[in-house]
Design a protein around this motif. Structure first.
Motif, PDB file in Angstrom:
ATOM      1  N   SER A  67     143.930  56.162  13.624  1.00  0.00           N
ATOM      2  CA  SER A  67     143.702  55.967  12.179  1.00  0.00           C
ATOM      3  C   SER A  67     143.530  54.486  11.858  1.00  0.00           C
ATOM      4  CB  SER A  67     144.853  56.563  11.372  1.00  0.00           C
ATOM      5  OG  SER A  67     146.069  55.915  11.682  1.00  0.00           O
ATOM      6  N   LEU A  68     144.203  53.618  12.608  1.00  0.00           N
ATOM      7  CA  LEU A  68     144.047  52.182  12.361  1.00  0.00           C
ATOM      8  C   LEU A  68     142.661  51.682  12.771  1.00  0.00           C
ATOM      9  CD1 LEU A  68     147.571  50.828  13.257  1.00  0.00           C
ATOM     10  CD2 LEU A  68     146.538  51.033  11.014  1.00  0.00           C
ATOM     11  N   GLN A  69     142.055  52.315  13.750  1.00  0.00           N
ATOM     12  CA  GLN A  69     140.680  51.945  14.116  1.00  0.00           C
ATOM     13  C   GLN A  69     139.734  52.280  12.967  1.00  0.00           C
ATOM     14  OE1 GLN A  69     139.496  50.195  16.701  1.00  0.00           O
ATOM     15  NE2 GLN A  69     137.460  50.323  15.781  1.00  0.00           N
ATOM     16  N   LYS A  70     139.961  53.424  12.340  1.00  0.00           N
ATOM     17  CA  LYS A  70     139.143  53.808  11.186  1.00  0.00           C
ATOM     18  C   LYS A  70     139.360  52.833  10.027  1.00  0.00           C
ATOM     19  CE  LYS A  70     139.040  58.698  12.457  1.00  0.00           C
ATOM     20  NZ  LYS A  70     139.464  58.557  13.816  1.00  0.00           N
ATOM     21  N   PHE A  71     140.609  52.411   9.805  1.00  0.00           N
ATOM     22  CA  PHE A  71     140.920  51.403   8.786  1.00  0.00           C
ATOM     23  C   PHE A  71     140.160  50.113   9.078  1.00  0.00           C
ATOM     24  CE2 PHE A  71     143.217  47.771   7.185  1.00  0.00           C
ATOM     25  CZ  PHE A  71     143.679  48.160   5.936  1.00  0.00           C
ATOM     26  N   LEU A  72     140.192  49.678  10.330  1.00  0.00           N
ATOM     27  CA  LEU A  72     139.513  48.453  10.747  1.00  0.00           C
ATOM     28  C   LEU A  72     138.008  48.547  10.528  1.00  0.00           C
ATOM     29  CD1 LEU A  72     139.864  45.678  12.091  1.00  0.00           C
ATOM     30  CD2 LEU A  72     139.770  46.825  14.298  1.00  0.00           C
ATOM     31  N   GLU A  73     137.420  49.686  10.838  1.00  0.00           N
ATOM     32  CA  GLU A  73     135.984  49.879  10.639  1.00  0.00           C
ATOM     33  C   GLU A  73     135.612  49.847   9.157  1.00  0.00           C
ATOM     34  OE1 GLU A  73     135.154  53.536  12.697  1.00  0.00           O
ATOM     35  OE2 GLU A  73     135.506  52.621  14.659  1.00  0.00           O
ATOM     36  N   ARG A  74     136.463  50.435   8.309  1.00  0.00           N
ATOM     37  CA  ARG A  74     136.185  50.471   6.869  1.00  0.00           C
ATOM     38  C   ARG A  74     136.395  49.129   6.190  1.00  0.00           C
ATOM     39  NH1 ARG A  74     139.411  54.918   6.948  1.00  0.00           N
ATOM     40  NH2 ARG A  74     141.020  53.825   5.781  1.00  0.00           N
ATOM     41  N   ARG A  75     137.483  48.451   6.541  1.00  0.00           N
ATOM     42  CA  ARG A  75     137.888  47.265   5.784  1.00  0.00           C
ATOM     43  C   ARG A  75     137.785  45.952   6.536  1.00  0.00           C
ATOM     44  NH1 ARG A  75     142.781  49.504   2.132  1.00  0.00           N
ATOM     45  NH2 ARG A  75     141.605  51.252   1.313  1.00  0.00           N
ATOM     46  N   GLY A  76     137.640  46.026   7.854  1.00  0.00           N
ATOM     47  CA  GLY A  76     137.581  44.802   8.644  1.00  0.00           C
ATOM     48  C   GLY A  76     138.960  44.225   8.906  1.00  0.00           C
ATOM     49  N   GLU A  77     138.976  43.093   9.588  1.00  0.00           N
ATOM     50  CA  GLU A  77     140.235  42.442   9.920  1.00  0.00           C
ATOM     51  C   GLU A  77     140.902  41.880   8.671  1.00  0.00           C
ATOM     52  OE1 GLU A  77     139.966  40.644  14.302  1.00  0.00           O
ATOM     53  OE2 GLU A  77     138.564  39.690  12.907  1.00  0.00           O
ATOM     54  N   GLY A  78     142.219  41.789   8.715  1.00  0.00           N
ATOM     55  CA  GLY A  78     142.954  41.187   7.617  1.00  0.00           C
ATOM     56  C   GLY A  78     144.286  41.872   7.379  1.00  0.00           C
ATOM     57  N   LEU A  79     144.835  41.648   6.196  1.00  0.00           N
ATOM     58  CA  LEU A  79     146.139  42.199   5.854  1.00  0.00           C
ATOM     59  C   LEU A  79     146.114  43.715   5.950  1.00  0.00           C
ATOM     60  CD1 LEU A  79     149.022  41.749   4.737  1.00  0.00           C
ATOM     61  CD2 LEU A  79     148.041  41.994   2.460  1.00  0.00           C
ATOM     62  N   HIS A  80     147.083  44.272   6.672  1.00  0.00           N
ATOM     63  CA  HIS A  80     147.206  45.722   6.758  1.00  0.00           C
ATOM     64  C   HIS A  80     148.367  46.225   5.914  1.00  0.00           C
ATOM     65  CE1 HIS A  80     148.393  49.645   8.447  1.00  0.00           C
ATOM     66  NE2 HIS A  80     147.088  49.834   8.373  1.00  0.00           N
ATOM     67  N   HIS A  81     149.548  45.623   6.106  1.00  0.00           N
ATOM     68  CA  HIS A  81     150.694  46.047   5.298  1.00  0.00           C
ATOM     69  C   HIS A  81     151.765  44.977   5.243  1.00  0.00           C
ATOM     70  CE1 HIS A  81     152.149  47.434   9.326  1.00  0.00           C
ATOM     71  NE2 HIS A  81     153.348  47.088   8.853  1.00  0.00           N
TER      72      HIS A  81
END
Length: 136
Positions: A67-81
């Protein structure tokens, strides 16, 4: 409930590339680099402020299906939480449920450093919030 900011998590495409900046440029030496198969990630913990200080947590997804790979693809690098440490995760979860907070976990999950729950960003003004009970 929260005792302190435990860590700020930054999602990265490549952990070694990110360490080139944080370790080699800023001089923040990782205390640990750890694979967490249950979350399909590799994490570098960058301590700041001594033994009771906070950390920067660099997170690299290790699977294309994570799921974090999908987050990375959607939003790019940066603050996660943002992660706040609590003394009693079960009590914190129950209190949040009683207050009607938008928790993403119905029971604590195993995290890299203990047991944790996440709160939905829509309920926390746009920030994914983790509550963590550390295990020594």
């Amino acid at each position: 409930m929260p005792r302190r900011i435990d860590h700020v998590a930054i999602i990265v495409r490549n952990l070694e590339d990110a360490l080139t900046f944080y370790r080699d440029t800023l001089g923040i030496v990782p205390s640990e680099i750890k694979d967490v198969p249950t979350e399909q990630v590799r994490i570098a913990f960058l301590p700041l402020g001594g033994p009771a200080g906070s950390q920067i947590e660099l997170i690299e997804p290790t699977s294309d299906n994570a799921s974090l790979q999908k987050f990375l693809e959607r939003r790019g690098e940066g603050l996660h939480h943002l992660c706040l440490e609590v003394e009693d995760i079960d009590g914190a979860l129950q209190e949040l449920k009683d207050q009607g907070a938008a928790v993403l976990d119905q029971q604590p999950r195993l995290a890299a450093e203990g047991r944790a729950i996440f709160l939905h960003p829509k309920a926390t003004h746009g920030v994914l919030l983790e509550l963590l009970e550390k295990v020594d």
